[in-house]
Design an enzyme around this catalytic site. Structure first.
Site, mmCIF file in Angstrom:
data_model
loop_
_atom_site.group_PDB
_atom_site.id
_atom_site.type_symbol
_atom_site.label_atom_id
_atom_site.label_comp_id
_atom_site.label_asym_id
_atom_site.label_seq_id
_atom_site.Cartn_x
_atom_site.Cartn_y
_atom_site.Cartn_z
ATOM 1 N N HIS A 1 -1.484 6.149 2.427
ATOM 2 C CA HIS A 1 -1.564 5.178 3.512
ATOM 3 C C HIS A 1 -1.669 5.983 4.812
ATOM 4 C CE1 HIS A 1 -1.227 1.108 5.047
ATOM 5 N NE2 HIS A 1 -0.523 1.607 6.049
ATOM 6 N N CYS B 1 0.784 -1.238 0.000
ATOM 7 C CA CYS B 1 0.000 0.000 0.000
ATOM 8 C C CYS B 1 0.819 1.292 0.000
ATOM 9 C CB CYS B 1 -0.958 -0.008 1.186
ATOM 10 S SG CYS B 1 -2.174 -1.347 1.129
#
Length: 487
Positions: free
Chosen positions: A110, A56
């Site tokens: 993130h 991510c």
């Protein structure tokens, strides 16, 4: 034009618009993704788009800054690019700096320390986060769960909250956008189909249990070096999977019914996300904004659904690095354009800038990328709108993944035919450089004969000349693979 910027977490390109040789797996049910199919029908669809690192934060950081991981210095879920890489301008920040109202919600960056809580400098107003107090502890116990209607009403799911906030925000932004007073950049990030696959029950109905099949390659590639493997600890952490005591070891697997249940739940989560994207796009149309709004969609990386016995991302395999990306530009892509050209996630930043009519981004100067606030390490995709089969487009896409706490780095290169990877010793801060002479392992997969990457040809002496040539190209790097007009 306005920009509606959709992100989905862990969505591999298992969409009807990607059917064909580049589809993630030959074993799949009919996918229910009508809204993304509709968006694809009026977009530039990048059928072979690759992330720069299949997890991510590194992937999102790379796309949002237009820089590659060895420039951002983000290889994990903790480090923040402004602290370890440089004070790079991001996509939403650049639009904000150019007079746009920049609004973000859900998962774009993130969250947490990896972005200093969603990179506040990128947004014009405080960032919106859904309430997860009920669902977070619940989700840790269940890798998947079918949520009935009464439970949804009592505890709206995170992505339902985000979609509702997105439609409310569009209504607030519409007057100034339609009058020309203030265009908007609206970032909408959905959490699914990331684990846990907690999804409204009606989406499971699209995938009857009898339609769900096991992957046809539940074994590691023949000749695969151990360093290439991930033991999918992310999945094994969930309470129901932890009870199975799965090791995650090479050539081990989960029970067949568990695999089928997870695959069905993943497909359902994808369809749930598709429906929410449709809700937001419907509101855009109802407000009369559709004809003046660029819409981009991307999933932050692929996902392994039991192929090779692997799960999650965290590898350099095709299923982890290949992800969906499409861009709708009113007046330019309305009839739909699909391209098989090799593209990279770092290409989106310069594309959106050019599509919106802003000044094109300059290529980052060699050796000074970390010192340059605004520049690009990718290439605008706009030429592919005019010529999706361009002979002058780049012929390689680059990804990477760290192992052994960053002491080993796997550098992968995708060409039209091959996926080639070298696992080498890596020197971290302050140099952030590979030591190409300290080679740990090599992988070579021929997509012409082995699209599932089941046989590592690098161990075969007959592949020696191919390995030598691809090794030279990998070491030469992305700058030597730019389209001809960018060199």
């Amino acid at each position: 034009m306005n920009v509606l910027f959709f992100v989905s977490d862990d969505m591999r390109p298992e969409l009807n618009s990607y059917l064909g040789p580049d589809f993630p797996s030959p074993v799949h049910p009919k996918m229910h993704s009508p809204n993304l199919d509709m968006l694809a029908s009026k977009s530039l669809v990048l059928k072979r788009a690759y992330v720069q690192q299949a997890v991510c934060s590194p992937s999102r950081t790379s796309l949002l800054t237009g820089r590659r991981p060895d420039t951002t210095h983000v290889y994990d879920l903790v480090k923040y690019f402004r602290k370890v890489g440089g004070n790079f301008t991001t996509i939403p920040q650049h639009f904000k700096d150019n007079g746009y109202m920049s609004v973000g919600m859900g998962k774009i960056f993130h969250p947490g320390s990896a972005s200093d809580n969603d990179d506040p400098i990128s947004w014009s107003v405080p960032y919106y986060r859904a309430n997860y107090r009920f669902w977070y502890p619940f989700g840790k116990k269940h890798s998947w769960f079918s949520v009935n209607e009464s439970m949804q009403k009592e505890h709206p799911l995170l992505d339902q909250q985000i979609a509702q906030h997105a439609t409310e925000t569009l209504k607030q932004l519409a007057p100034d956008a339609k009058s020309g007073k203030k265009p908007f950049f609206l970032g909408v990030g959905f959490h699914r189909p990331h684990l846990p696959f907690i999804v409204p029950e009606q989406f499971f109905d699209f995938y009857p249990p009898e339609d769900i099949r096991l992957p046809d390659n539940d074994y590691a590639p023949v000749g695969m070096p151990p360093v290439a493997w991930s033991n999918y600890g992310e999945l094994r952490d969930y309470g129901d999977i932890a009870k199975l005591n799965a090791s995650g070891a090479i050539n081990s697997t989960l029970p067949p019914q568990v695999i089928k249940d997870l695959r069905r739940a993943y497909y359902s989560a994808l369809s749930f996300t598709d429906a929410l994207i449709g809700t937001v796009m419907d509101e855009l149309k109802n407000l009369g904004l559709a004809d003046n709004t660029i819409i981009s969609f991307w999933g932050d990386h692929g996902w392994q659904l039991g192929e090779h016995g692997e799960w999650c991302k965290h590898t350099n395999f095709e299923d982890a690095t290949h992800a969906p990306m499409m861009v709708h530009i009113p007046g330019k892509t309305d009839k739909g354009i699909a391209t098989d050209a090799l593209t990279e996630f770092v290409d989106l930043f310069p594309t959106l800038v050019e599509a919106a009519g802003l000044s094109p981004l300059e290529l980052c100067p060699e050796g000074k990328s970390t010192e340059t606030t605004l520049c690009r390490e990718g290439t605008s995709l706009m030429p592919l709108i005019d010529d999706p089969n361009s002979k002058t487009w780049k012929t390689k896409a680059f990804s990477q993944y760290p192992r052994e706490n960053g002491k080993i780095m796997g550098y992968a290169m995708r060409t039209d035919r091959y996926r080639y990877t070298e696992w080498v010793e890596f020197e971290g801060a302050p140099k952030y450089k590979p030591n190409w002479s300290a080679l740990n392992a090599t992988e070579l997969y021929d997509h012409m004969t082995d699209p599932e990457e089941n046989h590592n040809l690098a161990v075969d002496s007959s592949s020696h000349s191919v390995v030598q040539e691809l090794s030279k190209q990998l070491h030469a790097g992305w700058r030597n693979a730019l389209p001809l007009e960018n060199e």
